[in-house]
Write a protein that holds these residues in place. Structure first.
Motif, mmCIF file in Angstrom:
data_model
loop_
_atom_site.group_PDB
_atom_site.id
_atom_site.type_symbol
_atom_site.label_atom_id
_atom_site.label_comp_id
_atom_site.label_asym_id
_atom_site.label_seq_id
_atom_site.Cartn_x
_atom_site.Cartn_y
_atom_site.Cartn_z
ATOM 1 N N ARG A 101 0.832 -1.195 0.000
ATOM 2 C CA ARG A 101 0.000 0.000 0.000
ATOM 3 C C ARG A 101 0.877 1.258 0.000
ATOM 4 O O ARG A 101 1.978 1.269 0.529
ATOM 5 N N THR A 102 0.323 2.319 -0.601
ATOM 6 C CA THR A 102 0.932 3.648 -0.499
ATOM 7 C C THR A 102 0.105 4.448 0.494
ATOM 8 O O THR A 102 -1.095 4.646 0.286
ATOM 9 N N GLN A 103 0.738 4.867 1.601
ATOM 10 C CA GLN A 103 0.010 5.557 2.658
ATOM 11 C C GLN A 103 0.699 6.873 2.981
ATOM 12 O O GLN A 103 1.935 6.958 2.975
ATOM 13 N N TYR A 104 -0.110 7.897 3.214
ATOM 14 C CA TYR A 104 0.450 9.208 3.536
ATOM 15 C C TYR A 104 -0.569 10.020 4.325
ATOM 16 O O TYR A 104 -1.752 9.655 4.409
ATOM 17 N N HIS B 171 4.752 10.896 4.436
ATOM 18 C CA HIS B 171 4.581 10.032 3.274
ATOM 19 C C HIS B 171 5.537 8.860 3.380
ATOM 20 O O HIS B 171 6.593 8.949 4.024
ATOM 21 N N LYS B 172 5.141 7.765 2.739
ATOM 22 C CA LYS B 172 6.021 6.605 2.681
ATOM 23 C C LYS B 172 7.364 6.976 2.060
ATOM 24 O O LYS B 172 8.408 6.501 2.482
ATOM 25 N N ASP B 173 7.314 7.862 1.077
ATOM 26 C CA ASP B 173 8.522 8.436 0.488
ATOM 27 C C ASP B 173 8.789 9.767 1.191
ATOM 28 O O ASP B 173 8.130 10.772 0.926
ATOM 29 N N TYR C 227 -6.836 2.266 -8.684
ATOM 30 C CA TYR C 227 -6.407 2.090 -7.292
ATOM 31 C C TYR C 227 -7.631 1.916 -6.408
ATOM 32 O O TYR C 227 -8.713 2.436 -6.699
ATOM 33 N N SER D 219 -4.804 5.909 2.252
ATOM 34 C CA SER D 219 -4.209 4.603 1.949
ATOM 35 C C SER D 219 -4.720 4.153 0.599
ATOM 36 O O SER D 219 -5.936 4.090 0.383
ATOM 37 N N THR E 54 -4.080 1.325 -2.799
ATOM 38 C CA THR E 54 -3.449 0.092 -3.247
ATOM 39 C C THR E 54 -3.730 -0.101 -4.723
ATOM 40 O O THR E 54 -4.872 0.037 -5.163
#
Length: 608
Positions: free
Chosen positions: A202-205, A216-218, A258, A273, A275
């Motif tokens: 998942r990308t979560q921020y 952010h994840k990044d 997504y 979140s 995905t």
């Protein structure tokens, strides 16, 4: 032997069975995908809720520390040593604090009461304590929201500076409950980043009320303070009244589907979140691929034999379809029965097809011949309805042109030379008339009569007619250059345009008919063309045409003349050019557009 087409259709049922097998395979795998999607949606929302809870705890802890430390800082301003020691312990020892500022609210003005900055944190970045003042100016912190009792979070990370988050909290209220002081604490980004560093598909921020990244994840994206409010899912999530929201969406940055879920915290920040559908559904799609492979292997041989049977049906139909395309492009010489050998209903269809093409060939020949005499639009109009004597009144623009000195020219040349000259001249002019929507009604010796508005009327008939005349002016210059190069004399012409009502239709008898337009408008157009000689111009138009073209052409009054058939003098205008698309006037002038005026029959120029 004639084989009925119904026998061949039996083989189609085999294809239906194949389709049914494929459909069952597809539906089952699609059901698996839907179930997987539902599980992902649930897991996505649960993960976002868990992150939101973790963020709540972190922010709550920071808020409590900020409130306690800010209270001590206020006491410290009163020179209370004990309070100063407690403040130093809370502020200096806490690695998260970088600066703390207390603001007093006085009506619409805001004053700084106290500010503490850890210069040792800023020193590695070659920054002084006044950097925090610049941060306030850059980030435009919503102090008024804090003054209304809200806790606000704002990203305070800037290039070549430490990654920070500003927390704003109400601090002091007066006797009436109005907030008089607020505290702003700049803390390191690390505590908020930690919940979003877990390895996951998942990308979560975390975003603030305005869609700006807080974590952010990044980490680089958070430090860059990216604003993601234009992301369709984030935009929708921020406007939701409900604290939880989830949906499927297309990310414009990657053009992929997504699954998205969002959970709002009590501090105004929102956890997002998302995905990738491609990642989550890879397993279900692999199941589908295997199912399709197995089903395909089982029915591949059946399809092969069914294909052999279907060829006897589809091949002649495809040939007929190809021949229909040829006929649609005007080739009526195809012979369907010679190519379709089937002894069934398709063979009967091929024979009927050949009868049809013979009829179409005759019809096209008649239409082509008819078009050469009356123009394609007239031919289509007459072919499309029952032919009979009669007509109807239409608003038309009538055109007449005449070659100057044609009688004298023809007397000195052989008939072959005269016809050759006329055919060359007519070929140029008729092409221009047709290309601008006009219809050549007839040739009267060297004269051309054309009409716009019959049989079909448009609101651009007058514009098209005048543009056609200007194009003929240019074309005449080119034609004359060719004639002079051949040692032949140039041609001068006169053109006249008049707009009005006329009778359009077929006149004559049941044995002999002619399609034309008649009426006073036609006669007046002829008189206008005759007036060009008297005014020394190659083109004259009437005031009725002027009314229709407005200011789209450059015109000037040539004068008025009494013409046969009219009781009042007729105003006539010269046309010098047209208005281009950019609004500028384009002048169209040639050596043959103006010449010496001379007397003209049936025209009496009226004195100015």
């Amino acid at each position: 032997m004639r084989i009925p087409i119904s026998t061949k259709l039996i083989t189609v049922t085999i294809l239906i069975l194949v389709a049914a097998t494929g459909t069952i395979t597809w539906i089952s795998s699609d059901y698996f995908e839907k179930k997987a999607s539902e599980q992902v949606d649930i897991a996505n929302l649960e993960s976002a809720a868990a992150k939101a809870k973790e963020v709540e705890n972190i922010v709550s802890s920071l808020v409590d520390k900020t409130r306690v430390t800010a209270s001590l800082l206020m006491k410290d301003t009163s020179d209370q040593t004990a309070a100063s020691d407690d403040f130093d312990f809370n502020f200096t020892k806490d690695k998260n604090f970088v600066s703390l500022e207390i603001l007093r609210l006085d009506g619409t003005s805001v004053h700084t009461v106290a500010r503490k900055v850890k210069e040792d944190v800023l020193r590695p970045y070659n920054l002084a304590s006044n950097y925090i003042i610049n941060v306030r100016s850059w980030q435009k912190f919503p102090i008024r929201n804090v003054a209304q009792g809200n806790i606000e979070l704002k990203n305070a990370s800037y290039p070549k500076a430490p990654a920070l988050i500003t927390i704003g909290i109400p601090l002091v209220r007066d006797a009436q409950g109005k907030i008089t002081h607020v505290a702003l604490a700049d803390v390191t980004l690390a505590p908020l980043e930690k919940p979003f560093t877990d390895p996951s598909e998942r990308t979560q921020y975390l975003v603030d009320r305005y869609g700006e990244l807080l974590a952010h994840k990044d980490e680089q994206k958070a430090m860059a303070r990216l604003n993601v409010s234009k992301n369709p899912f984030v935009k929708k999530a921020l406007t939701q009244k409900s604290p939880q929201y989830q949906t499927k969406f297309v990310d414009p940055d990657f053009d992929k589907n997504y699954f998205g879920a969002s959970v709002k915290t009590s501090f105004g920040a929102t956890v997002i979140s998302q995905t990738s559908e491609e990642t989550i559904l890879e397993v279900s799609r692999e199941v589908r691929r295997r199912a399709i492979f197995v089903a395909g292997s089982a029915i591949s041989m059946a399809i092969f034999f069914i294909f052999l049977f279907s060829m006897t049906l589809t091949s002649p139909i495809e040939k007929l379809a190809d021949m229909i395309n040829l006929v649609s492009r005007g080739n009526f010489d195809v012979k369907a029965r010679a190519q379709v050998k089937s002894h069934d209903e398709v063979g009967d269809l091929a024979e009927a097809f050949d009868h049809m093409t013979e009829g179409l060939k005759e019809r096209d020949k008649v239409k082509s011949l008819f078009s050469k005499f009356h123009g394609s639009s007239v031919a289509e109009d007459l072919i499309g309805k029952d032919i009979g004597v009669g007509g109807q009144s239409k608003d038309v623009v009538v055109f007449f042109s005449d070659i100057r000195g044609f009688t004298a020219f023809s007397e000195k040349r052989s008939p072959e030379e005269v016809v050759e000259m006329l055919n060359e001249y007519f070929g140029v002019m008729v092409k221009i008339i047709n290309s601008h929507g006009g219809v050549v009604d007839k040739f009267i010796g060297d004269a051309i009569m054309a009409v716009w508005g019959a049989p079909k009327t448009t609101d651009r008939d007058a514009h098209n007619a005048v543009r056609a005349c200007l194009e003929m002016r240019r074309a005449l210059e080119t034609l004359n250059e060719t004639r002079v190069a051949r040692g032949q004399p140039p041609i001068n012409i006169g053109m006249g345009l008049h707009a009005g009502l006329a009778i359009s239709g077929t006149i004559g008898s049941d044995e002999r008919m002619e399609y034309t337009v008649i009426g006073n408008t036609v006669n007046t157009a002829s008189r206008i063309e005759a007036s060009t000689k008297a005014f020394g111009a190659d083109l004259l138009i009437s005031d009725t045409v002027i009314e229709k073209i407005g200011e789209d052409f450059k015109t000037e009054l040539a004068g008025a003349a009494e013409v046969k058939g009219r009781s009042e003098a007729l105003k006539m205008f010269k046309v010098r050019g047209y208005r281009a698309e950019d609004g500028s006037m384009v002048e169209v002038k040639t050596p043959y557009s103006d010449y010496e005026a001379e007397a003209a029959d049936k025209v009496k120029v009226k004195a100015a």
